[in-house]
Design an enzyme around this catalytic site. Structure first.
Site, PDB file in Angstrom:
ATOM      1  N   ASP A 161       5.512   4.020   6.028  1.00 44.44           N
ATOM      2  CA  ASP A 161       5.319   3.247   7.245  1.00 44.44           C
ATOM      3  C   ASP A 161       6.274   2.057   7.220  1.00 44.44           C
ATOM      4  O   ASP A 161       7.143   1.957   6.369  1.00 44.44           O
ATOM      5  CB  ASP A 161       3.857   2.806   7.391  1.00 44.44           C
ATOM      6  CG  ASP A 161       3.375   1.957   6.220  1.00 44.44           C
ATOM      7  OD1 ASP A 161       4.225   1.462   5.453  1.00 44.44           O
ATOM      8  OD2 ASP A 161       2.150   1.798   6.064  1.00 44.44           O
ATOM      9  N   HIS A 213      13.826   3.680   4.383  1.00 45.52           N
ATOM     10  CA  HIS A 213      12.675   3.995   3.538  1.00 45.52           C
ATOM     11  C   HIS A 213      13.034   3.776   2.076  1.00 45.52           C
ATOM     12  O   HIS A 213      14.137   4.115   1.640  1.00 45.52           O
ATOM     13  CB  HIS A 213      12.225   5.439   3.756  1.00 45.52           C
ATOM     14  CG  HIS A 213      11.027   5.792   2.932  1.00 45.52           C
ATOM     15  ND1 HIS A 213       9.758   5.326   3.231  1.00 45.52           N
ATOM     16  CD2 HIS A 213      10.909   6.515   1.793  1.00 45.52           C
ATOM     17  CE1 HIS A 213       8.909   5.775   2.329  1.00 45.52           C
ATOM     18  NE2 HIS A 213       9.575   6.494   1.445  1.00 45.52           N
ATOM     19  N   CYS A 216       7.089  -0.181   3.971  1.00 46.31           N
ATOM     20  CA  CYS A 216       7.503   0.474   2.728  1.00 46.31           C
ATOM     21  C   CYS A 216       8.358  -0.421   1.836  1.00 46.31           C
ATOM     22  O   CYS A 216       8.213  -0.391   0.609  1.00 46.31           O
ATOM     23  CB  CYS A 216       8.213   1.795   3.016  1.00 46.31           C
ATOM     24  SG  CYS A 216       9.829   1.643   3.786  1.00 46.31           S
TER      25      CYS A 216
END
Length: 434
Positions: free
Chosen positions: A177, A390, A180
Site C-alpha cells: 500500500d 514499492h 510501504c
C-alpha cells in the site's frame, strides 16, 4: 529537540528564503531550538544539483523498453491467488518528477480527488493476510519466479537481484500500500538497531506535537487510517501516544539483541492493526518536525543538507506547512513517499537508508543513500525497490531467522510483552482493522 542534536558535519547549502509562496503564509514560524551549525553557509554547488535531481528521478530508465504483456503479467506483488498487480496498489504518476514543476493548486486538486477514492480504511488487512511484512523467501528463486521473461526489463531486474545475492540471500515482501516505504523502514529499524539514538533517548518526544506551535492548527487535524469513535482524545494526544510507543518499541528492539527476539517483536507490531499504522503516522510527524527545524535553520542562514534545496524548491512544498498539506498528509492514503522525502525520512531518524534500485542495475545510481552525507557515521537500513515506488526488505546472509515449528508445522514465536493500544483491551492489540 530532534535536530538540536544533529551533527554539525552536515553538507551546507545556500541560504534560500523558502516560504514565499503567495498562497500560504509560510513565514509564521516561531523561533525555537533548531539546527545548529558551525559551518559557514556555502553557495550552491551547481554541479551537484543535476546529480541530486537525477538521483531523485522516479521515472523508468530512458533505455528501458516498453512493458510487454509478459512483463505486465510478472510485474506483480505476491504469488498464486493472492498476487496483485503493482499498478493497482500505486497511484498513477503520483510519484513522478513532474511534481517538482506542477503548481500547488493543480497538485492539491488531484490529491483531493484521489483521497475521495482512497479513504483510510483501505489500509485494513484481512485476517488471512494478517502480517504486513512476510516471512523471508529465497532471493534468487523469487527473482526467477517474478521476472521469468526474457524482455529487457526482466533481464535487467534479474541482473539487479544477482548483483545483491552475494550479500543478501533472502527477501521479505512488504505489503504494497502507500505506506510501504515507511513500513519497510520501520521494520528494518526494529530488526537492525543496536543503539537508541540520542535524539530519542534523551528527549520526551511525546511532547513534540504540542510544542509544534507554528503548525498547531494543521496538527490538530491530523488524519489517521483508522477510526476511534469511542475516544475523546484528539490528534495531538494520539500523536503523542504513538511517538511514546515508537520510543518504547525501538528500545525493546535494542534490548532484544538476538535476531529471534527482534523477529518476535516485529510479529507483534506488523499485524496491520492500530498500533502499526499509528507508528507509521508517528514517522510522518517526525518528518514534519525535522522539516520545520531545517526550514528555520535555512531562514537564519545556517547550513542545511543539500536535499533541502529541492525539498523546499517545489512549488507544492515551499515551507513545512505546504509540505504537510500537499504531501505528508496524503502519504498512506493517496500516495507514497517521493524520493526527496526519503532523504527527509532518513535525516529525521538519523539513519542512512540504503536502497538497492534494481531497475538501475546498469547505472551508478544502483545504490542510493538517503541521505548521502552521513554514510560513515549513521547506521544503515537496507531496502530494495524494483521501481522506486514499492519497497521490500532484503535479508543479509548472516541474519537468517529459522523459526521453531509448532505441532501444526507453523512458526511458533515467543512474543514480547503485550502492546499498549490507545483504546480497548490489550488483548485486542494487532487485530486487523475493521
Amino acid at each position: 529537540m530532534i535536530v538540536g542534536v544533529l551533527p554539525n558535519k552536515i553538507a551546507t547549502y545556500t541560504s534560500q528564503q523558502f516560504g514565499d509562496d503567495p498562497h500560504v503564509n509560510c513565514s509564521q514560524l516561531k523561533e525555537g531550538n533548531a539546527v545548529k551549525s558551525s559551518e559557514k553557509t556555502a553557495e550552491p554547488n551547481n554541479e551537484s544539483l543535476p546529480r541530486l535531481a537525477r538521483t531523485m528521478d522516479r521515472t523508468r530508465p530512458t533505455t528501458e523498453m516498453p512493458l510487454t504483456s509478459q512483463d505486465k503479467a510478472t510485474d506483480q506483488i505476491g504469488s498464486g491467488e493472492h498476487k496483485v498487480p503493482v499498478s493497482s496498489l500505486m497511484p498513477e504518476d503520483d510519484n513522478s518528477e513532474e511534481d517538482l514543476y506542477r503548481g500547488e493548486d493543480e497538485i492539491q486538486e488531484e490529491r483531493n480527488a484521489k483521497d475521495s477514492f482512497f479513504p483510510g480504511s483501505q489500509a485494513v488487512l484481512s485476517s488471512k493476510d494478517q502480517y504486513s511484512v512476510e516471512d523471508p523467501v529465497e532471493l534468487l528463486t523469487y527473482s526467477q519466479r517474478e521476472w521469468r521473461g526474457n524482455t529487457a526489463k526482466s533481464v535487467l531486474i534479474r541482473k539487479g537481484y544477482e548483483k545483491i545475492s552475494s550479500e543478501f540471500d533472502q527477501l521479505r515482501r512488504v505489503r504494497g500500500d502507500n505506506y510501504c516505504a515507511l513500513r519497510a523502514t520501520l521494520f528494518q529499524l526494529l530488526s537492525q538497531s543496536n543503539q537508541l539514538p540520542a535524539w530519542i533517548a534523551d528527549h520526551d518526544i511525546s511532547l513534540w506535537p504540542k510544542e509544534l506551535t507554528s503548525e498547531r492548527d494543521l496538527v490538530d487535524q491530523w488524519t489517521f487510517p483508522f477510526e476511534n469513535r469511542s475516544s475523546a482524545r484528539g490528534a495531538l494526544e494520539q500523536l503523542g501516544h504513538y511517538l511514546k510507543l515508537l520510543k518504547k518499541r525501538w528500545q525493546e528492539a535494542v534490548e532484544a539483541r538476538a535476531p529471534r527476539g527482534r523477529e518476535a517483536l516485529c510479529k507483534v507490531v506488523f499485524q496491520g492493526g492500530e498500533e502499526e499504522y499509528g507508528l507509521l503516522e508517528a514517522l510522518k510527524f517526525l518528518m514534519l518536525w525535522t522539516a520545520v527545524e531545517l526550514h528555520r535553520a535555512s531562514e537564519r542562514g545556517d547550513g542545511v543538507p543539500e536535499f533541502c534545496w529541492l525539498l523546499f524548491a517545489r512549488d507544492s512544498s515551499r515551507c513545512p506547512r505546504t509540505l504537510l498539506t500537499n504531501h505528508l498528509r496524503h502519504v498512506g492514503f493517496s500516495g507514497g513517499l517521493e524520493q526527496v522525502e526519503m532523504f527527509l525520512l532518513g535525516y529525521s531518524l538519523q539513519q542512512t537508508i540504503q536502497v538497492y534500485r534494481l531497475y538501475k542495475a546498469d547505472t551508478e545510481e544502483f545504490i542510493t543513500y538517503y541521505p548521502d552525507d552521513h554514510k560513515s557515521d549513521w547506521p544503515h537500513l537496507c531496502l530494495l525497490t524494483e521501481d522506486d515506488r514499492h519497497y521490500n526488505v532484503p535479508v543479509p546472509r548472516t541474519q537468517k531467522v529459522v523459526p521453531k515449528l509448532n505441532s501444526s508445522g507453523k512458526p511458533s514465536w515467543r512474543l514480547p510483552s503485550g502492546s499498549t493500544p490507545m483504546h480497548g483491551h490489550p488483548s485486542k492489540t494487532g487485530q486487523a482493522l475493521k
